[in-house]
Scaffold this motif. Structure first.
Motif: not given
Ligand SMILES: Nc1ncnc2c1ncn2[C@@H]1O[C@H](COP(=O)(O)OP(=O)(O)OP(=O)(O)O)[C@@H](O)[C@H]1O
Ligand SMILES: [Mg+2]
Lengths: 881, 227
Positions: B168, B49, A401, B201, B21, B14, B23, B16, B42-47
């Motif tokens: 990715e 994380t 991140r 993706h 929120l 987390v 995740i 905010t 999908a983007s933002g689904s938590g992958k």
């Molecule tokens: N430390 C944090 N503080 C606030 N929000 C967080 C934090 N870590 C993750 N998020 C939020 O959690 C959600 C999931 O994040 P993550 O990076 O795991 O998504 P992703 O599936 O990898 O998306 P992408 O495909 O866009 O990379 C996102 O909406 C992100 O903004």
């Protein structure tokens, strides 16, 4: 699992080498990046400027002390009216000190053709311990340095003008008391010519050997003599000897060093020391700021490094170790390079000063290098270590991140540590609470002013005259967007400009003051004991020969008996300073042939205190026009008719006496008592080597009591021969020669002035570095921002103009704050530390902000031009890697 | 066979400015050694994380994450760092090479941290294996994206990790280059028989993995294996 843990612990020792290797490789490779260069450069600059200044100061200080020791012909002098115990000389020798002695007295010398009053000085073989005797082979001939001490027994050396007065030449015989002497050389200069009481300096000098004194039969019980024991040696031995002397019961004797003997020199030295110290303080402060800025930027650059290292298995401890090694290597590099450079810088300074500092400088001690290294170390710990050690707290998650905000890591702790470090450095350096306090207050003042201004300016809505899309709007929004950074930048710029302004103005004022103190053509001879009937004749004599003279001041001793009916307060109660030893007072003692030598008139009556009421004796005058260099600070100077019965008092002395405007003072003059009213207070330049008075009476108050007159002459080179003629025509007057002293002081002042000049330049250089570092510190962000702006379609011109305006605005703000800060610190420095009068520097209020605007704008645009000239794609690509 | 990675009731939330929120909620899964797993969603689904939690880059809010039998949730950051150094390799979308070190030195780093005296030789062989033998002394900014990613892959295998995580890995590369990088990743993976967990993706990339886990808003909605 547990075996994995223990394995890594066992591996720790082995790994240390690996870590050092990795650290050094990172350091080596990082050299390509500008951050490290700037950090190293800042550290080298810190060591260079500090060790350079310290080296120079160290050597100059010893040289000046040595030079001024020359004025005493020794490091310490013990003087008295009677001979001090001889065991004291032996005691000093047993402590490893060199000793010499002399006795001085006034006497007539005779030849077949004439006679003359001379001040004779009979010296031992070792005289002089410091400085040298300059002699010549004929009157007014070319001087050279005597290869021996004083004259051999049976011989005398005399000043040039004695010879024509006696009709004698070198090689002839002259008589002193019952003994006959051969004049073997002409004495041109002796180091301590101007020291001591008037008895030693009442006429031209005759130098003889101490052994010959008994044969002259001049010294009889009751003769007026001055005995001096001279001591020289190392500081510690001198000090323990001084302590030992203190413990001796018999103490009618006075041990003094040059600072006690010459207020003028002491003051010049003291100010120079303070200035040099202030200069190095600013240099350290600026270097500290530069290190803090560059270290911070370096560590920000390494956020990603730390995160990556963590993902591949580095522990927090290992990361700390890596960066610790990097810093240590930087430190070693900076100390070595900085010390070498510092040495070069100080050599360069000395070379530049060669014409002004002809004296052989003593070798520097090792201390300056230690100071340089210690400064780098403290700066490093205070300013650079905290942000780098914070790297161990970087979350490895950063690799996933990018937006993770780690900026909090480099805030509070480093600032606090940096502040503490700066305080420690300032205190350690100056060893002076007052200067430290002023400096800290100035920095705090700048910070507070900045806080207020930034509240007002940065937060206010869009300023006047801004169109959307205009450069000024872009600039202002940039300033506001990066508010924290902008404020930090203004802070750094203000501190830097303030340091430079303060130093530059102080330098100018000091030099101006010194030049005003002893301008060219300062009269260098005092004429005293002139009777009223001689005044007209003398004026004519001098006018005829085109000799510059001043007003003739009537002079007499007046004793202050009461203030508003009460006995006067002891003016020197609150300190052990014996009072202003100015020439007027000293000559006054001579005038009345006071038996007390080298002590102020105050001390005289104090000695008898208890049996008698306190009377404060002072040399006073009366005049209808205010003497030059005197300024009325309260009340009014008298004018018009019917002005009798008033007195004007020197300001500082008045407050010591507790006298204020309108008070009634009673003076005893001879048998009479006079009552006067205080109608004005004056400030007086005590250091200008001109007639100065604590009390000046209005005409008509004392006239009827009669007085002798005092005036001054300017005689240079062979003009001094005129003295003989003058003394022949007016044999009763006494001439006090201060030309050598004035010359010595002027030399010291010239040396000190050049030194100050150079230190100011050196600090200026560190200042430039800080400015550069500060501009560079925000480069990354600007790169990114402007690349985005340009991909969004903003033109190069617009962005360049916006950058120009942004920096100009920051520079203007910084210049303004710096000016305020500089004037405030100057006020305290000049009034509290340097003993100067403070005056506002009006032009700086324009020049400061203007210079800030121009310099910062130029530096900023120059540094960021790359931002605009690089293609946006290249910028964006580079920054995402 | 015992699982090399096992998540038990793993959750991440987390706080905010808008409140808590969530995740990831209650993730349970287990991955066998040498498995190849794609996490999609999908983007933002938590992958990302989830990947971060599995690799021990971050800590879960609750639940346990076991890596080779060790509970990452019970460890501190330093202990996790040691585990990462010994068992885990990474490949990231943005390569994450140290810009001031050469390709060779980047690959040497993890080997050196293991106190291996032949770091240079091993790193050079790995770089040769990924086809960069002529670029050993080039700096990352002198390499193309694909080349940088190959350096990153060489580095990931340098530590002889048993599990490889990739977030990715082709995200910053064009299709052709991406495909080459993927080929390389899979062939090395087979060669060293490591476990591979990647987030993507890219459907074609996901299709090359034996197992696909789909995340929707922090929940596993699909976990399918195919041959
Ligand atoms: N430390 C944090 N503080 C606030 N929000 C967080 C934090 N870590 C993750 N998020 C939020 O959690 C959600 C999931 O994040 P993550 O990076 O795991 O998504 P992703 O599936 O990898 O998306 P992408 O495909 O866009 O990379 C996102 O909406 C992100 O903004
Ligand atoms: Mg992601």
């Amino acid at each position: 699992m547990s075996d994995q843990g223990s394995k890594s612990v066992n591996g720790a020792g082995l790994q240390r080498l690996t870590l050092i290797r990795i650290a050094l490789r990172l350091l080596w490779r990082d050299w390509r990046g500008g951050e490290l260069k700037l950090l190293l450069f800042a550290m080298i600059m810190a060591v260079t400027s500090v060790s350079g200044i310290a080296l120079f100061t160290d050597r100059l200080e010893r040289a000046l002390l040595q030079e001024s020791a020359n004025m005493l012909a020794a490091d310490r002098v013990l003087s008295g009216r009677t001979q001090p115990p001889r065991e004291w000389l032996q005691e000093a020798e047993s402590r490893g000190l060199q000793t010499a002695e002399f006795v001085a007295f006034a006497s007539m010398v005779f030849s077949d053709q004439g006679n003359m009053l001379v001040s004779a000085k009979a010296v031992s073989d070792a005289y002089p311990l410091r400085g040298e005797l300059q002699v010549a082979d004929r009157p007014f001939g070319p001087p050279y340095v005597s290869d021996q001490g004083g004259p051999e027994p049976g011989e005398v050396w005399v000043e040039s003008r004695i010879l024509p007065a006696l009709g004698a030449e070198v090689g002839d015989s002259i008589y002193l008391g019952d003994a006959e002497f051969v004049v073997s050389r002409v004495l041109v200069q002796e180091p301590d010519r101007q020291q001591g009481g008037m008895m030693e300096n009442a006429g031209p000098r005759l130098l003889m050997h101490l052994e010959d004194v008994p044969a002259t039969n001049i010294i009889q019980p009751g003769s007026r003599l001055t005995y001096r024991y001279l001591f020289a040696g190392d500081q510690a031995a001198l000090e323990t000897f001084a302590d030992w002397l203190q413990s001796q019961p018999e103490n009618g004797f006075r041990l003094s060093d040059v600072r006690d003997e010459s207020q003028e020199v002491a003051e010049a030295l003291g100010r120079a020391e303070s200035f040099l110290m202030l200069g190095s303080l600013f240099a350290v402060l600026l270097a500290g700021i530069a290190i803090a800025l560059t270290a911070r930027r370096y560590s920000e650059r390494h956020f990603d490094y730390a995160a990556i290292l963590k993902t591949i298995g580095c522990t927090a401890g290992q990361i700390s170790a890596i960066y610790f090694v990097i810093l240590a290597a930087l430190l070693v590099l900076a100390v070595v390079l900085g010390s070498v450079l510092g040495w070069l810088v100080h050599e360069a300074i000395l070379m530049a000063l060669a014409s002004v500092i002809p004296i052989q400088l003593p070798e520097a001690s090792f201390l300056p290098y230690t100071i340089g290294a210690a400064t780098a170390l403290i700066c490093l710990f205070a300013f650079a270590l905290p942000p780098l050690l914070a790297l161990k707290h970087i979350s490895p998650l950063r690799v996933l991140r990018k937006d993770l905000d780690d900026s909090h890591l480099s805030t509070r702790l480093p600032y606090a540590l940096g502040l503490a470090g700066a305080l420690v450095l300032i205190l350690w350096y100056s060893q002076d609470l007052l200067i430290s306090a002023i400096l800290v207050a100035a920095v705090a003042g700048v910070a507070v002013t900045l806080g207020l201004l930034s509240l007002l300016l940065l937060r206010s809505g869009s300023a006047v005259g801004m169109r959307a899309g205009s450069a000024s709007m872009l600039a202002m929004s940039a300033v506001r967007r990066r508010r924290r950074q902008s404020v930090l930048q203004v802070l750094v710029f203000s501190l830097t400009i303030m340091s430079l302004l303060t130093l530059a103005l102080l330098r100018t004022d000091l030099i101006r003051d010194w030049q005003a103190q002893l301008p060219e053509n300062t009269p260098n001879h005092f004429m005293m004991n002139i009777t009223e009937s001689q005044v007209d004749g003398m004026e004519a004599f001098l006018a005829q020969r085109d000799i510059a003279t001043n007003a003739f001041y009537p002079m007499m001793t007046a004793g202050l008996v009461s203030v508003n009916g009460e006995p006067p307060r002891n003016p020197w109660d609150d300190d052990d300073d014996e009072g202003q030893q100015n020439l007027t007072e000293r000559s006054g003692q001579l005038n009345e042939m006071s038996p007390q030598d080298g002590q102020s008139a105050d001390a005289q009556s104090e000695g008898e205190e208890g049996e008698r009421e306190r009377v404060i004796n002072r040399q006073v005058t009366y005049t209808d026009s205010l003497p030059p260099d005197n300024q009325i600070v309260a009340g009014e100077w008298w004018s018009g008719a019917d002005i009798a019965g008033q007195v004007s008092v020197e300001d500082d002395y008045a407050s010591r006496l507790g006298v204020s405007l309108g008070d009634e003072l009673v003076f005893r003059v001879g048998e009479d008592e006079v009552t006067v009213t205080v109608t004005s207070m004056r400030s007086v330049r005590w250091d200008n080597m001109q007639p100065n008075f604590f009390f000046i009476f209005s005409p008509g108050t004392l006239d009827y009591l009669g007085a002798t007159y005092l005036s001054t002459l300017l005689l240079e080179g062979e003009e001094k021969l005129q003295l003989n003629e003058l003394l022949r025509q007016f044999p009763t007057i006494v001439v006090l020669e201060v030309d050598a002293l004035i010359e010595q002081i002027q030399t010291i002042i010239a040396q000190v002035s050049s030194a100050i000049e150079l230190i100011a330049v050196l600090v200026l250089l560190s200042g430039a570095l800080v400015l550069l570092a500060c501009v560079n510190a925000t480069l990354d962000e600007r790169f990114r921002e402007n690349a985005i702006l340009r991909t969004l379609g903003a033109g190069r011109r617009l962005i360049l103009n916006a950058l120009l305006l942004e920096f100009a605005f920051i520079g203007l703000l910084a210049g303004l704050i710096a000016t305020i800060g500089a004037e405030l610190s100057l006020y305290y420095l000049q009034t509290q530390v340097f003993g100067q009068d403070f005056r506002l520097h009006y032009w700086v209020w324009f020049a400061g902000p203007l210079a800030g605007t121009i310099i910062i704008a130029a530096l900023g645009v120059n540094a960021t031009r790359r931002v605009v000239n690089t293609s946006p794609l290249a910028v964006l690509r580079q920054l995402t890697v | 066979m015992t699982a090399i990675l096992e998540a038990r009731h793993l959750a991440k939330q987390v706080s905010t400015s808008e409140g808590q929120l969530v995740i990831l909620k209650d993730i349970n899964l287990s991955i066998e050694p040498a498995e190849t797993v794609a996490i999609v969603g999908a983007s933002g689904s938590g992958k990302s994380t989830l990947l971060g939690l599995m690799a021990g880059l971050d800590t879960a809010s609750s639940g346990d994450m076991l890596l080779d039998g060790d509970n990452l949730s019970a460890m501190n950051e330093d202990e996790r760092a040691i585990i990462r150094g010994q068992s885990v390799g990474f490949v990231f979308q943005s390569f994450q090479l140290l810009p001031s070190l050469t390709a060779l030195e980047n690959v040497m780093l993890p080997i050196e941290l293991k106190n291996d005296s032949d770091a240079r030789g091993k790193a050079a062989r790995l770089l040769q294996r990924v086809g960069l033998e002529s670029r050993l002394h080039h700096y990352p900014n002198q390499l193309s994206g694909g080349e940088q990613q190959r350096v990153a892959i060489a580095r990931a295998f340098a530590s002889e990790a048993r599990i490889l995580f990739a977030d990715e890995p082709t995200g910053n590369l064009d299709t052709a280059t991406g495909a080459k990088v993927i080929d390389l990743l899979f062939s090395l993976n087979a060669e060293f028989s490591t476990t591979l967990v990647l987030v993507t993706h890219d459907d074609r990339l996901a299709a090359r993995c034996k197992r696909v886990i789909r995340l929707v808003a922090g929940d596993i909605t699909e976990d399918s294996r195919h041959e």
